[in-house]
Design an enzyme around this catalytic site. Structure first.
Site, PDB file in Angstrom:
ATOM      1  N   LYS A  45      32.299  46.682  28.391  1.00 51.70           N
ATOM      2  CA  LYS A  45      32.916  46.755  29.250  1.00 51.70           C
ATOM      3  C   LYS A  45      32.195  45.825  30.526  1.00 51.70           C
ATOM      4  CE  LYS A  45      32.673  49.581  33.881  1.00 51.70           C
ATOM      5  NZ  LYS A  45      34.430  49.479  34.005  1.00 51.70           N
ATOM      6  N   CYS A 129      37.546  42.522  40.294  1.00 51.96           N
ATOM      7  CA  CYS A 129      36.660  44.135  40.464  1.00 51.96           C
ATOM      8  C   CYS A 129      37.296  44.776  41.826  1.00 51.96           C
ATOM      9  CB  CYS A 129      35.377  44.533  39.545  1.00 51.96           C
ATOM     10  SG  CYS A 129      35.343  46.376  40.766  1.00 51.96           S
TER      11      CYS A 129
HETATM   12  O1  RRO Z   1      34.890  49.985  36.907  1.00 50.24           O
HETATM   13  C1  RRO Z   1      35.950  49.932  37.776  1.00 50.24           C
HETATM   14  O2  RRO Z   1      35.851  50.508  38.841  1.00 50.24           O
HETATM   15  C2  RRO Z   1      37.352  48.344  36.915  1.00 50.24           C
HETATM   16  C3  RRO Z   1      37.060  47.179  36.758  1.00 50.24           C
HETATM   17 BR1  RRO Z   1      35.648  46.587  37.248  1.00 50.24          BR
HETATM   18  C4  RRO Z   1      38.045  46.621  37.147  1.00 50.24           C
HETATM   19  O3  RRO Z   1      37.772  45.433  36.879  1.00 50.24           O
HETATM   20  N1  RRO Z   1      39.231  46.803  37.318  1.00 50.24           N
HETATM   21  C5  RRO Z   1      39.378  48.526  37.097  1.00 50.24           C
HETATM   22  O4  RRO Z   1      40.087  49.036  37.916  1.00 50.24           O
HETATM   23  N2  RRO Z   1      37.948  49.186  37.459  1.00 50.24           N
END
Ligand code: RRO
Length: 310
Positions: A45, A129
């Protein structure tokens, strides 16, 4: 025998398919489940300097054609993943580490810690993100992205990659590719992250599906396949010295095949993995093999990047 193995840099993957960062990779138990599955690699993650709870729930919803999420980077903080990477058995399958600092200084700090481990981990710097309120996606700000990559490249002794947002305009593909091609140790481009800030509406209740940002969130699944393939194939053409990792819209072996045909060296699965669990990898490998056998292909190099145009 049909061979579906592939390489990212010099690291062999028994299958080209693994998880997309964000799915089955926040906890070490989840990372271990991917490691013990038929996935060819695993990615952690996206991590930040300090642990984060993420955005308020509900923050993920499945829809008929995919998913919407605004998780907001929930993670245990980079030290948790650093510890996993320190104890990981690299003879098993490649380990990618996703880094998503809230500032360039944070990214440099975390990348330094990971490269100091002197292990063959593969850093994937998340430039895309869409879900942290007040933090624009770096991949859409070309000057800031170039500044960040210049500093990261100077600090990195080991090869690394970037996770990109989807691009939609030819001029943007060209501007982004020109930046990536400046950096020799930037070795792989992962295309694409979710399509940011979509809105899914429930007609009956007349409401949004997720709580953060008035219901806006990153879109994944079937909706994004054509955009993902466009990004994979365009960067495959524009960045011939980089490897492309495809992500977006994979639910069956057919979409794995299409990503590789467009130039991907490996592929990640997000939405479908969330819905189906790690047994998905076994199914996708079998379906990919079946397509290759039907077409008479013996290995991925027989068709990788060989998309025909009219
Ligand atoms: O954690 C998120 O909300 C998230 C991330 Br870091 C990302 O790179 N892509 C996404 O769809 N959600």
């Amino acid at each position: 025998m049909t061979d579906i193995s592939t390489h990212i840099l010099d690291q062999r993957m028994r299958s080209p398919v693994y998880n997309a960062s964000g799915v089955m990779c926040r906890e070490t138990t989840e990372l271990e489940a991917v490691r013990h599955s038929d996935a060819g690699a695993l990615v952690s993650k996206s991590c930040t300097l300090e642990a984060r709870d993420g955005n308020p729930e509900p923050r993920y919803a499945a829809t008929p054609f995919g998913s919407i999420n605004s998780m907001g980077l929930p993670n245990h903080g980079y030290r948790y993943y650093l510890d996993y990477a320190a104890h990981y058995d690299y003879t098993d399958k490649p380990l990618f580490i996703s880094i998503s600092g809230l500032s360039l200084a944070d990214n440099l700090h975390m990348l330094d810690a990971f490269q100091r481990l002197k292990r063959p981990l593969l850093p994937e710097v998340n430039l895309s993100c869409p879900n942290v309120p007040g933090k624009p996606q770096l991949g859409y700000s070309f000057d800031d992205m170039a500044t960040a990559l210049t500093a990261i490249h100077a600090a990195m002794d080991i090869p690394f990659g970037v996770k990109l947002p989807p691009y939609f305009d030819i001029s943007h593909f060209e501007m982004a590719a020109e930046i990536f091609n400046r950096f020799e140790r930037l070795k792989f481009l992962t295309c694409i992250n979710s399509i940011g800030n979509g809105l899914v509406v429930d007609t009956d209740s007349e409401t949004v599906l997720i709580k953060p940002k008035n219901g806006l969130g990153g879109i994944g699944g079937d909706y994004v396949l054509p955009t993902a393939l466009a990004n994979v194939n365009t960067f495959y053409r524009l960045c011939p010295d980089k490897q492309i990792i495809g992500c977006g819209g994979i639910g069956a072996g057919e979409q794995v095949f299409q990503h590789i045909l467009c130039g991907a060296s490996a592929v990640q699965v997000g939405t479908r993995l969330w819905e189906e669990g790690a047994g998905l990898f076994t199914r996708l490998n079998q379906e990919l093999v079946a397509i290759m056998q039907r077409k008479g292909y013996q290995c991925l190099a027989d068709f990788r990047g060989k998309l025909c145009t009219l």
